[in-house]
Every structure is written in C-alpha cells, then in structure tokens.
Design a protein around this motif. Sequence first.
Motif, PDB file in Angstrom:
ATOM      1  N   ALA A 209      -0.912  -0.937  -0.051  1.00 14.96           N
ATOM      2  CA  ALA A 209      -0.694  -2.375  -0.220  1.00 14.96           C
ATOM      3  C   ALA A 209      -0.129  -3.017   1.042  1.00 14.96           C
ATOM      4  O   ALA A 209      -0.461  -4.158   1.370  1.00 14.96           O
ATOM      5  N   GLY A 210       0.689  -2.280   1.757  1.00 17.67           N
ATOM      6  CA  GLY A 210       1.308  -2.848   2.952  1.00 17.67           C
ATOM      7  C   GLY A 210       0.358  -2.982   4.125  1.00 17.67           C
ATOM      8  O   GLY A 210       0.729  -3.546   5.159  1.00 17.67           O
ATOM      9  N   ASN A 211      -0.860  -2.476   3.968  1.00 12.73           N
ATOM     10  CA  ASN A 211      -1.830  -2.534   5.073  1.00 12.73           C
ATOM     11  C   ASN A 211      -2.690  -3.797   5.052  1.00 12.73           C
ATOM     12  O   ASN A 211      -3.557  -3.961   5.894  1.00 12.73           O
ATOM     13  N   VAL A 212      -2.461  -4.648   4.067  1.00 11.04           N
ATOM     14  CA  VAL A 212      -3.223  -5.900   3.986  1.00 11.04           C
ATOM     15  C   VAL A 212      -2.256  -7.064   4.153  1.00 11.04           C
ATOM     16  O   VAL A 212      -1.225  -7.136   3.481  1.00 11.04           O
ATOM     17  N   ARG A 213      -2.605  -7.958   5.031  1.00 14.31           N
ATOM     18  CA  ARG A 213      -1.786  -9.157   5.251  1.00 14.31           C
ATOM     19  C   ARG A 213      -2.635 -10.391   4.967  1.00 14.31           C
ATOM     20  O   ARG A 213      -3.751 -10.499   5.458  1.00 14.31           O
ATOM     21  N   ILE A 214      -2.081 -11.293   4.159  1.00 11.42           N
ATOM     22  CA  ILE A 214      -2.733 -12.576   3.873  1.00 11.42           C
ATOM     23  C   ILE A 214      -1.963 -13.661   4.609  1.00 11.42           C
ATOM     24  O   ILE A 214      -0.723 -13.714   4.543  1.00 11.42           O
ATOM     25  N   HIS A 215      -2.687 -14.529   5.302  1.00 12.71           N
ATOM     26  CA  HIS A 215      -2.024 -15.645   5.982  1.00 12.71           C
ATOM     27  C   HIS A 215      -2.787 -16.931   5.709  1.00 12.71           C
ATOM     28  O   HIS A 215      -4.017 -16.961   5.778  1.00 12.71           O
TER      29      HIS A 215
END
Length: 717
Positions: A209-215
């Motif tokens: 989960a920590g490998n995906v970043r939404i901006h």
Amino acid sequence: MAEYKWPEEGKRTHIGKRISRLDGPDKVSGRAKYTYDINRPGMLFGKVLRSPFAHAKIISFDLSVAEKMPGVKAVKIIQEPGTEIQWAGDEIAVVAAETEAQAEDAMRAIKVTFEKLPHLVNEKNWDAVPESSRRKPSENIAGDPAKAFSGADVILEGEYGNDAITHCCLESHGLIAEWEDDKNLLVHQSTQSVSANAGQFAQALGLPAGNVRIHMDHIGGGFGSKFPVDRWGLEAAKVSKMAGGKPVKLMLERDAELMVAGSRPSAYAKVKIGAKKDGTIVAWESQAWGSGGVGNFSFANQLPYVLKVPDRKEVFSVVPTNTGPQRAWRAPNHPQACLITMAAFDDVAAKLGMDPLDLFLKNLSLAGVRQNVYRDELMKAAEMIEWKKLWRPRGEGAPGSTKTVKRGLGLSLHTWGGGGHASDCDLTVHPDGTVEIKMGTQDLGVGTRTVLAIVAADTFAIPLDQVKVHIGDSRYPVSGGSGGSTTVGGVSSSTRRAAVDALNQILEKIAPTMNTTPDKLEAVGGKIQEIGKPTNAMTWKQACAKLGTQPMTTRGKNPGKETLTTGGVGGVQMADVSVDIETGVVKMNNFVAVQDCGLIIDMKTCESQVFGAMIMGVTYALYEERVMDDQTGKMLNANMEFYRLAGLRDVGNFKVHMMTGKGYDERGVIGVGEPPTVSPGAAISNAVANAIGARVHSLPLTADRVLAALEKKGGKA
C-alpha cells in the motif's frame, strides 16, 4: 488552558464570519492546476475502446493492425473473448500512444467481433417492463394502512417520478499514471477520496500500500462519482508499465463522461394518500420502481420522505437495465423520494382546496424531532418569498400572470445526516509563529483549505495568512473521502483538536516565563495573555519563539474527545416560476432556501454550497435528461449540446438564509453539501403545478412534458 469544545459566540476570531475562499484567486486566475492541466515529461496518451452494444458477447479480438501503428506503445485487452457485456460504453480494450491522435487512430483500428443480445434500457413505463426484468419487490408495512384509508375523507392517487441523470462533472474523470520505478506508482488523479484510492490501486496491482501515491491539487466536480478507482484507471497504470513506466494520461472524453462515469438512479411511484377534510394526512401507499443500470440499487424504506405517515405501505422493485452503473449522487435517494412525497402532498392540498403551506404546517408532527426546525424554516422561507402575498390556488395564476404566462409557487422540505467522517490532522507550529496543516483530504467545493485555516487561526487567535494548508496527497495523514456532507465536520474537528493540543503545549512552555500557570492563560488578538490581566502578555510570535529551533507537531483526530460534530439537518425551499403555456417553457423567477447545519465555520463558503446546490437543482428539475434509445441501446445525448445544464440566465434570483445561533451552534459542525440539493425538484415541480393547474408527473420539467400535461388537462392553464 484551551478546551476541545468550539468557542462560544463572542469569543470567535474567525469562525462564523464571511470569509472568501483562500484558493479563490488561484482558481479564477488559472493558477490552480487540475488533473487535466498536468503534463509529465515523456507522457503518453491513453484511449479506451468501448462497447457499441448495450448487451453483447465478445467473440474475438484482432489487435495486429493497432499494435503496428505509428507512436503506439501498448495495446491491451480489458475484457477477454467470451465476456458478456451489459451496457454500451463498457470498456473493451485500451491503447497508449505518443499523441492523443495516434491513440485515437489505434483504438479505432482494433477489430472486435460481437454477438448481439437483447437489451432493456428504459424502465419508466412499468407496464412495459418485462416480468423477467422485475426483481422480487420489497414490502414494508407500518400500522394499519387499510383501516386508515377506510377512515379518510379524501383519497388521492397519482404518479410521480425522476428520470436517471448523469453526474456530468465539468472536469471529466481522469488521471495520469506513472511508475517511479518497477514497484512505486504515482497517480495524479481527479478524485474525491485521496487517502483511500492509494490502497485501491495497491490492492488491484499487487503492490504494498505504501508504494502507491495519489496526488491532486484541485478537483473540478465529483458529486459522488469520483470515489472509486475505475477499471480503466487501473488499466492506465498497466499500460504505463507495458510502455516502460512512462506516464499515461487518460481523461474521459465528454461522451464517455456522460455514459461511463456514473448516473443517479431513476425512481418512479404510484402513490395513494388518505387525508381528512382539514388536511391531516392519515394513510400512505406507494408502489415504486427504479433502476441503477447494471449497478446495485435500493430504494426500499424511502417513502414517504421525512413526513412518516404512521399507517403506510411501501413496495419497491428494482429494474436492472443495460445502462451504465449508478453511483452516489448528492444526497443519494433523497431528491427522488422528496419529489415523490412532496408532489403527492401538494396534490392533496390542491384536491382539498388548501394552501399547501398550511397543509405542510398541519402535518409537521410527522417529521419527528425536527418538526419545530421545519416550522421555523417554513415561516422564514414564506416571509422571504412573500408566500401569503403571492400564492393563489392551483391554476389561477399568481400576481403577474398573463393570458399566456402563468406564475406559480411551490415548496418542499428535506433532511440529511452530514456527521463528520474520520480524519487525522498533523498541525505544526514553527518558532516564527507560522502554522502548517497537513491532511490527506481534498476540496470538493466545500472550501476545505479555508475551513482548516479558519479553525486553526481561530484557536490561536492569529490572522489567517499565518496558516498554510497542505491537502490532496495520500502521503499526508489519512482523511475520509468527501461524500455525504461529511468533510467539513470531520476535518474541522480533527484540526480543532490538533490546534488545541498545540496551544496548550505552548501555554505550558511559556507560563513560567509569565510568572503564572498555563490554566490562567488564553490566546486573544494575536497574543497570549493572562486571563483578566491583559497587561501580562506576549505576542503569538514571541510565545512561539520559546519553542527554540524545533517546530512542534501535534496530531488531531476525529472522532475524539468532546463532541465537535453531529448529524441530522432540516431545510426548506420555495420556488416562484413562470410558465409559458404556449411553448411549455418554465422560467425561474425567485428561489429561496432556508437551511440548518449546526455551527457554521465560514458563512460565505457555507452559503455558496447552498447556492451551488440550488443551481444544480434547477438544472435537474428543468433540463437534465439522459435519453436512451430503445433500438440501439445507446445514449442519444452524450454531449453538452443536448444534455443541457442550466446557465446563468436560467436560474433566476436566489436567496439563502442559514439557521444559526442558539439551538443550532451547540450541535457542532455538520456538513451542508448534500441537503440543499434535495428539494429543488419537488419545490419547482409544485410551483409549475400551481402555475398551470396540472401535474407534470416526472422530472425534468421539459417544455414537451409541460405541454403534454396541459393537453391532458384540456389545453388551458
């Protein structure tokens, strides 16, 4: 020492004031960047091939031509041969290419063989819905409706309904997916759920989960349709990886936005109401049906709306259709239930020859705990629109009517929950006195940045420009999705707790310097001072300097200690319209809204949400219509030319009054995005019925439907 509870009236620095949105200048100047505005180095463009059939089986694919076309970097099948497609517009395959035109050409070069199957795309006419398409109905009975009907003086029977409409976000759904390396994905996504979407991508793509970043910095409308990560969004990430990790931009075209990105379910009902001669409603019976397309949909227990007649029977049937799946639309189910109920009550008043305002006031006990709120709101709204001066019995025409243009008034009332969602807030106080807030939330139109700054600045009694707000990134503390009017209640509560904790730590640090104890200190007017002894004070900046070189960060949570947000609001709206009985065109004259939502953080952004809801309400009441073709199964008006929205000249004059002060502020902060969208359809429909003397049975109140109602009545208003 500061307390978590909201400050009392008279001790508020910013809360409740009329403050402009802090990000307003960026939005009106074009500096604000939306997902569509973002272009990454080396970016590719994604295009989706969609099913041309409402119901079909995929037999085979031929990708060979598309794969060899210039600029094409990836072609991928989304739904394999053998899959049964259930609606026109469903995604079949995806392409990524160097230019948008190349992607479009390659998409068209994909050859797919289908086996067409029978479809159903319209469900408005219950008698025409095949038995096989009617799911087993739900049935709810309260009291003894049969006995209550037998004791009624008057029985009214009518049909009412709301056609399906789309969300029609002005910024269409879309994203840019790019792989920072083989295991880390960055997504610039137009979403109303920044914190949750990262996990959805990670789960679907098999990533930690920590490998995906939404901006996302700004969003151009969602209305409930931008919660989930769509399948085509996941496919964009997959073809990005197929193309070596290059960013892939995939924004829905306008036709896809209207076909694919969600719809508000239809709801129709045959209603029977029993009443006494004095207007007391004694019995209710409804047989309702509706469709959420291929998606799940429940409308059980929705009728009657707000005014819960004790002796009632309600039956509801779902009709699945071969149309795009429904999604949450502002105040799910409420606008449909409100129209059916309020129109039926209004028709009872007309049958009895009563002023509907008097009939609604007479039956307010059916509204339960909020009956007194509704009573106050009805009287206030009546004063604002001059109801008693202007209202005339149905078909007579209000003052200002002519031989061909008839004026009428209508009213409605509504409710909604709106309690604050779970939210974490990191608040940092710097030694120079500036404050930063970080939160994984978003601004869906509620003025999130402004609200957060107001709460923190009010707690510290400092100017708003000393607070900097960072939102729109999944790396920030988790906050709930923006839906159900839960945002302002949630984010303001966690920010208040974080700010109070920070202030109390500062008071403890400086109290010895001021020869007192922290419980005798308060923040007032940009200073920390001793309570009752204002000469013993230091400025906020001097106080923060005592932190030394190390900033201080506190985390506030919602829910938490003290009740800062609750739920449950009531609102009333009244509409004043003119109807040209020769053309059927409805014109809005005046439209008033009276609304409660607990403690108001920013009066200006609060009112602007109500104004926005009223505009959206005029739009769905008069214009929005998804036209599905029985023969082809396709949407015929998937564009902005024939799927009409209201313009500025269409909405008329608006007035908004917020219920505030004693009896309201004590309830804490309650969101207001949803509730004012509920009543417009019912209030405007009732106003049109009052003007022309006939009921237009379903929304939207288009000219052809108005003329049809007049013709059925005999051609005259």
